[in-house]
Design a protein around this motif. Sequence first.
Motif, mmCIF file in Angstrom:
data_model
loop_
_atom_site.group_PDB
_atom_site.id
_atom_site.type_symbol
_atom_site.label_atom_id
_atom_site.label_comp_id
_atom_site.label_asym_id
_atom_site.label_seq_id
_atom_site.Cartn_x
_atom_site.Cartn_y
_atom_site.Cartn_z
ATOM 1 N N ALA A 14 25.230 58.004 41.132
ATOM 2 C CA ALA A 14 26.569 57.677 41.646
ATOM 3 C C ALA A 14 27.687 58.114 40.711
ATOM 4 C CB ALA A 14 26.693 56.177 41.962
ATOM 5 N N SER A 17 32.788 62.530 41.882
ATOM 6 C CA SER A 17 33.828 62.332 42.891
ATOM 7 C C SER A 17 33.758 63.410 43.963
ATOM 8 C CB SER A 17 35.208 62.374 42.229
ATOM 9 O OG SER A 17 35.262 61.478 41.146
ATOM 10 N N THR A 61 31.856 52.177 42.345
ATOM 11 C CA THR A 61 31.999 51.792 40.937
ATOM 12 C C THR A 61 33.395 52.131 40.447
ATOM 13 O OG1 THR A 61 29.649 52.189 40.607
ATOM 14 C CG2 THR A 61 31.018 52.214 38.626
ATOM 15 N N GLY A 62 33.958 53.198 41.043
ATOM 16 C CA GLY A 62 35.315 53.606 40.698
ATOM 17 C C GLY A 62 36.025 54.225 41.887
ATOM 18 N N SER A 64 33.800 55.232 44.968
ATOM 19 C CA SER A 64 32.824 56.030 45.722
ATOM 20 C C SER A 64 32.609 55.625 47.166
ATOM 21 C CB SER A 64 31.484 56.027 45.009
ATOM 22 O OG SER A 64 31.539 56.897 43.916
ATOM 23 N N TYR A 92 24.620 51.545 37.921
ATOM 24 C CA TYR A 92 25.370 52.589 37.210
ATOM 25 C C TYR A 92 26.182 51.875 36.125
ATOM 26 C CZ TYR A 92 29.571 55.654 36.754
ATOM 27 O OH TYR A 92 30.648 56.373 36.314
ATOM 28 N N TYR A 195 38.505 53.278 32.102
ATOM 29 C CA TYR A 195 37.331 53.366 32.992
ATOM 30 C C TYR A 195 36.303 54.347 32.428
ATOM 31 C CZ TYR A 195 34.442 54.595 37.023
ATOM 32 O OH TYR A 195 33.374 54.841 37.848
ATOM 33 N N ARG A 244 27.720 61.611 30.436
ATOM 34 C CA ARG A 244 28.147 60.207 30.403
ATOM 35 C C ARG A 244 27.315 59.393 29.422
ATOM 36 N NH1 ARG A 244 31.111 58.780 35.845
ATOM 37 N NH2 ARG A 244 31.668 60.895 36.443
ATOM 38 N N ASP A 311 40.323 60.054 40.503
ATOM 39 C CA ASP A 311 39.982 58.637 40.709
ATOM 40 C C ASP A 311 41.130 57.693 40.381
ATOM 41 O OD1 ASP A 311 37.423 59.564 41.261
ATOM 42 O OD2 ASP A 311 36.683 59.183 39.242
HETATM 43 N N1 GLN Z 1 34.125 59.038 40.462
HETATM 44 C C1 GLN Z 1 33.823 57.857 39.714
HETATM 45 C C2 GLN Z 1 32.763 58.138 38.668
HETATM 46 O O1 GLN Z 1 32.256 59.229 38.657
HETATM 47 C C3 GLN Z 1 33.383 56.740 40.610
HETATM 48 C C4 GLN Z 1 31.992 56.891 41.102
HETATM 49 C C5 GLN Z 1 31.518 55.689 41.876
HETATM 50 O O2 GLN Z 1 32.298 54.880 42.346
HETATM 51 N N2 GLN Z 1 30.221 55.548 41.952
HETATM 52 O O3 GLN Z 1 32.475 57.302 37.867
#
Ligand code: GLN
Length: 372
Positions: A14, A17, A61-62, A64, A92, A195, A244, A311
């Motif tokens: 996940a 974007s 999560t942000g 999605s 995640y 974030y 990440r 985002d």
């Molecule tokens: N685009 C954001 C990220 O890559 C949100 C992804 C999400 O909500 N899973 O962290």
Amino acid sequence: GTVTLGKLNMDEFAMGSANESSYYGPVKNPWDPTRVPGGSSGGSAAAIAARLIPAATGTDTGGSIRQPAALTNLTGLKPTYGRVSRWGMVAYASSLDQGGPMARTAEDCALLLGAMAGFDPKDSTSVEQPLDDYLAALNQPLAGLRIGLPQEYFGAGLDPKIADAVMQVVEELKKLGATVKDISLPNMQHAIPSYYVIAPAEASSNLSRFDGVRFGYRCENPADLTDLYKRSRAEGFGDEVKRRIMVGTYALSAGYYDAYYLKAQKIRRLIKNDFVGAFEEVDLILGPTTPNLAWKLGEKNADPVSAYLEDIYTITANLAGIPGLSMPAGFIDGLPVGVQLLAPYFQEARLLNVAHQYQQVSDWHLRAPAGF
Ligand code: GLN
């Protein structure tokens, strides 16, 4: 009683974007197959937009759920953190992850949310609070609804045509009896940096369980235990996920923890306080879901930060834990535009109510991409 038809494509773990960081390859946007459908729930969005299925779940999560909904002309709802159980979801960033519904209409989202939401003893962050009747709430009139327009959501970086489309939605809501007020969420400028420290930090911890022993991919013929760990993770994870893990491990390491992770957590609290303060004056916050329309496949691959910036309007809801909804707000050059509604904690019914009332006086959400 719902029948699950299958699994849908998404960004790996996940993270993304645009649904371009998937092991299975990218998803195309049914509105223009040369463009991304948004992410990470791009498969869910494309399948609904292409009329293959009436509704799907996603995790947010942000952004999605909301961002792919915006880029494919759908309604998508991220509930309050704790409203929908995370049990069974692959983690995640655990303090931000929340599952929710995606569908063509607010009414379908209300149906699906009613089935998904509620306390679950298997998720320790699931909240024991009675559910609203989401379907019954849809028909409440909007007279007297106080809508806040945060100046930070209409500043530099926003495509002016998206701003126009969003303001036309505001005009319609005014006709339905809502009043509008300018507000400010001053700490929003820090949302992306905080974030993109917190989410990778939690991800690096969550993904440490993928060690080739208990979960997921295992490399062939490991020479010893260290080789098993190293090669399983090196071969199994994609580039964005590795990026990440590295950022998150760095931010959590001794010596950098205070400067990055702890600082980001403090900013997170300020962002939450901004919302709590704003909701003393308004019932709902409204703005664009995304600063830009669906971009071309591959366009942002060389520059991850340019994708992170997309985002900007969605991640604050996850940092604060409040619910947010994206709904169709029109088209620019044939591409869908989304408007985002944000509400106080556990006010999912209000979001669905406002979206449904808007969908009674608009028909964007009924439009299908050519050929579908
Ligand atoms: N685009 C954001 C990220 O890559 C949100 C992804 C999400 O909500 N899973 O962290």
